[in-house]
Design an enzyme around this catalytic site. Structure first.
Site, PDB file in Angstrom:
ATOM      1  N   ASP A 143       0.756  -1.242  -0.127  1.00 48.06           N
ATOM      2  CA  ASP A 143      -0.029   0.002  -0.079  1.00 48.06           C
ATOM      3  C   ASP A 143       0.815   1.253   0.107  1.00 48.06           C
ATOM      4  O   ASP A 143       2.119   1.345   0.293  1.00 48.06           O
ATOM      5  CB  ASP A 143      -0.890  -0.118   1.352  1.00 48.06           C
ATOM      6  CG  ASP A 143      -2.025  -0.979   0.976  1.00 48.06           C
ATOM      7  OD1 ASP A 143      -2.234  -1.454  -0.001  1.00 48.06           O
ATOM      8  OD2 ASP A 143      -2.484  -1.372   2.178  1.00 48.06           O
ATOM      9  N   PRO A 144       0.417   2.430  -0.458  1.00 45.59           N
ATOM     10  CA  PRO A 144       1.172   3.645  -0.524  1.00 45.59           C
ATOM     11  C   PRO A 144       1.681   3.940   0.842  1.00 45.59           C
ATOM     12  O   PRO A 144       3.213   4.451   0.693  1.00 45.59           O
ATOM     13  CB  PRO A 144       0.269   4.635  -0.800  1.00 45.59           C
ATOM     14  CG  PRO A 144      -0.764   3.850  -1.739  1.00 45.59           C
ATOM     15  CD  PRO A 144      -1.022   2.542  -1.279  1.00 45.59           C
TER      16      PRO A 144
END
Length: 315
Positions: free
Chosen positions: A52-53
């Site tokens: 995930d970012p």
């Protein structure tokens, strides 16, 4: 053709290559892969195990034909360092006891924000330990199956402690056989490419890795070069085409080699103990092939239409 094209053109050739990126917090894994594509000039780029970012750490980037290994390599187990914030006071003894109960097989449901179907799934936590603690902040090391949601794990640990909790920060420190110490930053990759443009390929050569490194630990089977072209066409490998092999069980995935060349990955049709080199008997069915047809001599061909059927070829 300029120097960069000459150097990086070899990345995607033959069996493909791997680059290990230390993903920073902020961009998505897809964006990082796109940047690697732009930096290297290789059109076919993928990755194994989405981060995930907000998550940093080991991101395995596949280039060229190595992208075909995605379905296999994404199953590699992972290791993370997670920072958990408890929402209430919990003693060390109670916390350690709760953590102990989360080691082993656990049930998880993907978060609402997840792109996958929110079906209940089983994942295994191989190792879970508390590395450090500062009041309600708890540093955890998690070794787990691929597809484990560490955010959900932290939430459930907090619930089991009776106070609630959530994940503050997460970093992946290992993916399969690759550790964070093996990774390079995007800046280091760009610098290595720029050096390669001037004729100094030393740094780039140290960054580019063989797909065989990602397949470490998987049993290997070495075939005669005379059998390799038939395998590239989809034929099954028989005992007649085998030179040597490691131990494996029926239905195991095996690495198919011709000399030092990685031909592909196959599924074992029998246990290795039953193989008699030079005799009849189908041993491996290819699941994915990394080499082109026509590279090796096509001595497997026969003269009748029935014998030319690749699915029935005994190589």
């Amino acid at each position: 053709m300029n120097q960069q094209q000459h150097t990086l053109g070899n990345i995607a050739a033959h069996q493909g290559s791997i680059i290990l990126i230390d993903k920073p917090r902020g961009p998505s894994s897809h964006q990082v892969a796109a940047w690697v594509r732009e930096i290297t000039g290789v059109s076919s780029v993928g990755h194994t195990g989405t981060l995930d970012p907000p998550v940093s750490g080991v991101l395995v980037i596949l280039l060229g034909r190595a992208v075909r290994l995605t379905s296999i390599l994404h199953q590699d187990d992972k290791e993370y360092i997670a920072l958990l914030r408890l929402q209430g006071d919990v003693s060390d003894n109670d916390l350690k006891e709760v953590i102990l109960h989360f080691t082993g097989r656990i049930y998880q449901r993907p978060p609402k924000r997840s792109a996958v179907k929110r079906a209940l799934r089983i994942r295994e936590i191989h190792e879970l330990e508390m590395l450090d603690r500062n009041d309600r902040l708890v540093l955890l090391r998690v070794k787990c199956d691929s597809g484990t949601y560490i955010r959900s794990l932290c939430h459930h640990i907090g619930l089991a402690c009776g106070v609630g909790g959530h994940m503050v920060e997460l970093r992946r420190t290992r993916s399969g056989p690759f550790y964070e110490k093996d990774c390079v930053t995007l800046h280091a990759l760009r610098d290595a490419v720029e050096q390669a443009r001037t004729g100094d390929e030393t740094a780039l050569a140290q960054i580019i890795r063989s797909p065989l490194e990602a397949l470490e630990g998987m049993p290997r089977i070495y075939m005669k070069e005379s059998a390799a072209d038939a395998i590239c066409h989809g034929a099954r490998l028989s005992s007649r085409g085998i030179m040597s092999f490691d131990k494996f069980q029926m239905e195991d995935l095996v690495v198919m080699m011709a000399g030092e060349d990685l031909i592909g990955i196959g599924e074992a049709l029998m246990t290795s103990s039953r193989i008699v080199p030079g005799e009849k008997g189908l041993v491996v069915a290819p699941r994915l092939v990394l080499q082109d047809t026509g590279i090796y001599p096509a001595v497997w061909k026969t003269h009748t239409p029935r014998e030319k059927s690749l699915k029935r070829t005994d190589c």
